[in-house]
Design an enzyme around this catalytic site. Structure first.
Site, PDB file in Angstrom:
ATOM      1  N   ASP A  40       0.836  -1.193   0.000  1.00  0.00           N
ATOM      2  CA  ASP A  40       0.000   0.000   0.000  1.00  0.00           C
ATOM      3  C   ASP A  40       0.875   1.249   0.000  1.00  0.00           C
ATOM      4  OD1 ASP A  40      -2.322  -1.495   0.096  1.00  0.00           O
ATOM      5  OD2 ASP A  40      -2.415  -1.480   2.289  1.00  0.00           O
ATOM      6  N   TYR A  68       7.038  -8.618   8.528  1.00  0.00           N
ATOM      7  CA  TYR A  68       6.680  -7.201   8.589  1.00  0.00           C
ATOM      8  C   TYR A  68       7.020  -6.632   9.957  1.00  0.00           C
ATOM      9  CZ  TYR A  68       3.701  -8.060   4.482  1.00  0.00           C
ATOM     10  OH  TYR A  68       3.224  -8.399   3.241  1.00  0.00           O
ATOM     11  N   ASP A  82      -6.421   1.190   8.596  1.00  0.00           N
ATOM     12  CA  ASP A  82      -5.085   1.773   8.664  1.00  0.00           C
ATOM     13  C   ASP A  82      -5.197   3.290   8.773  1.00  0.00           C
ATOM     14  OD1 ASP A  82      -5.520   2.792   6.096  1.00  0.00           O
ATOM     15  OD2 ASP A  82      -4.277   1.310   5.108  1.00  0.00           O
ATOM     16  N   ARG A 184      -3.183  -5.244   8.403  1.00  0.00           N
ATOM     17  CA  ARG A 184      -4.276  -4.346   8.800  1.00  0.00           C
ATOM     18  C   ARG A 184      -5.381  -5.115   9.516  1.00  0.00           C
ATOM     19  NH1 ARG A 184      -6.537  -1.533   3.712  1.00  0.00           N
ATOM     20  NH2 ARG A 184      -5.557  -3.268   2.609  1.00  0.00           N
TER      21      ARG A 184
END
Length: 301
Positions: A40, A68, A82, A184
Site C-alpha cells: 500500500d 513485517y 489503517d 491491517r
C-alpha cells in the site's frame, strides 16, 4: 536490452508499487518489469521486481512467507483499518496492560481464519473491493485461512498527557506470516478482541522468502542497483540442481533426465548448468527429471 535478474527495491512511503515499477522501467530502459506482490502507499519496504526474462520467476516468489514490522494503535478504529482511513470510533484504551494484550495476541497466531480489510485489492465480481467500498457499496469479503507464525510485541508506548492522543496504546510488532495475510486485519482484530478497536499506523515489509530489505536499493538508485542473477534467485527460492552441459542441453530440448530424480533435494527446483546459467525449473516425474519451465539462454544469464 536490460540484463535479466531480480531487483530488490526499498519502497518509500507515499507512492504506489506501480510507481516503483514505472521508475524501474525508466531507469533500466525496458518495459519488461513485473513485481511479486504490492505494498500500500502508506507502507514501506521490500518489493521484489523481475527484469526481462526473470519476470518468469516471480510466480515462485509471490507465495513465499513474509516478515513485517508494524505499529498498531489501540483505541482508534478507521474504515480502512489503517491510518489512511477515516476515524469511525475512539475508545479509551489506557486501562490495557501488557498481560491483557499478550492474551489477545495469542489467538491471532498459528493457523487462523482472517477476513481481509474491506479496502483491499481483492476482486469481487471483477471489481476491486476498495473501489466498491469507496463507492459506498456494501462489501462482504469471505474469511480465508492464513498462518501467522510470529506475532511479537516489541514495544508498548502510551502517549503523554497533552499529546492529543491520550487514551491510545501504540504497539510496535513484528509479524512472520504466510502470503495473503493482511496486517491491517490483525490490527483490527486485535483491537476488537480487546474491546477498544485498533488500526495500523505504520507498516514495513522487511523480508520475502530468502530476500531481505537490507539488500534492497532505494528508488532513486535503480539504474545502478545490482540485480540477483536468475540462477541465484531461483536457487535461493527453490533450491539448486546442478546439471552437466549435456544434461542442460537435453532439458532445453525438452528431454527427460532418466533416473536423475534421486539427485533432487526438492521438486520443483532450479537446474543450473556448469557456467552458472539457469536452465530452467525442473521437477520429479517418477524416477526421472523433467523441465517444468525452460529459461531461454538470453533470459537466464
Amino acid at each position: 536490452m536490460a540484463a535479466p535478474g531480480i531487483l530488490l527495491v526499498d519502497k518509500p512511503q507515499g507512492i504506489t508499487s506501480h510507481d516503483v515499477v514505472a521508475r524501474a522501467r525508466r531507469a533500466l530502459g525496458t518495459r519488461k518489469i513485473g513485481h511479486a506482490g504490492t505494498l500500500d502507499p502508506m507502507a514501506t519496504g521490500l518489493l521484489v521486481l523481475g527484469v526481462e526474462g526473470a519476470t518468469r520467476l516471480l510466480t515462485f516468489v509471490v507465495g513465499l512467507d513474509k516478515t513485517y514490522e508494524a505499529t498498531i494503535r489501540l483505541g482508534v478504529s478507521t474504515d480502512t483499518d489503517d491510518a489512511d482511513g477515516q476515524i469511525v470510533a475512539t475508545v479509551d484504551a489506557s486501562f490495557l496492560d501488557s498481560a491483557r494484550i499478550a492474551e489477545a495476541v495469542a489467538p491471532l497466531t498459528g493457523r487462523i481464519s482472517q477476513v481481509p480489510s474491506t479496502f483491499s485489492a481483492i476482486k469481487v465480481d471483477g471489481r476491486r473491493a476498495y473501489d466498491l467500498a469507496r463507492a459506498g457499496e456494501d462489501v462482504q469479503l469471505k474469511a480465508r485461512e492464513v498462518t501467522v507464525s510470529r506475532f511479537d510485541v516489541i514495544a508498548e508506548r502510551r502517549p503523554s498527557t497533552g499529546s492529543g492522543t491520550e487514551g491510545v496504546v501504540d504497539l510496535d510488532v513484528v509479524v512472520d506470516c504466510s502470503s495473503g495475510t493482511y496486517i491491517r486485519s490483525l490490527a483490527r482484530d486485535l483491537g476488537a478482541a480487546l474491546g477498544v478497536g485498533g488500526h495500523l499506523t505504520a507498516l514495513r515489509r522487511i523480508r520475502i522468502g530468502p530476500f531481505d530489505v537490507t539488500r534492497a536499493a532505494a528508488v532513486d538508485a535503480l539504474a545502478e542497483a545490482p540485480q540477483v542473477p536468475p540462477a541465484d534467485a531461483a536457487a535461493a527460492v527453490l533450491g539448486r540442481f546442478d546439471v552437466t552441459a549435456d544434461e542442460a542441453r537435453d532439458l532445453r530440448h525438452g528431454k527427460r533426465l532418466t533416473g536423475a530424480a534421486a539427485r533432487l533435494s526438492a521438486s520443483p527446483t532450479a537446474a543450473v548448468d556448469p557456467d552458472g546459467v539457469l536452465v530452467g525449473i525442473v521437477e520429479r516425474r517418477g524416477a526421472d527429471v523433467k523441465s517444468a519451465m525452460n529459461m531461454p539462454e538470453e533470459a537466464a544469464r
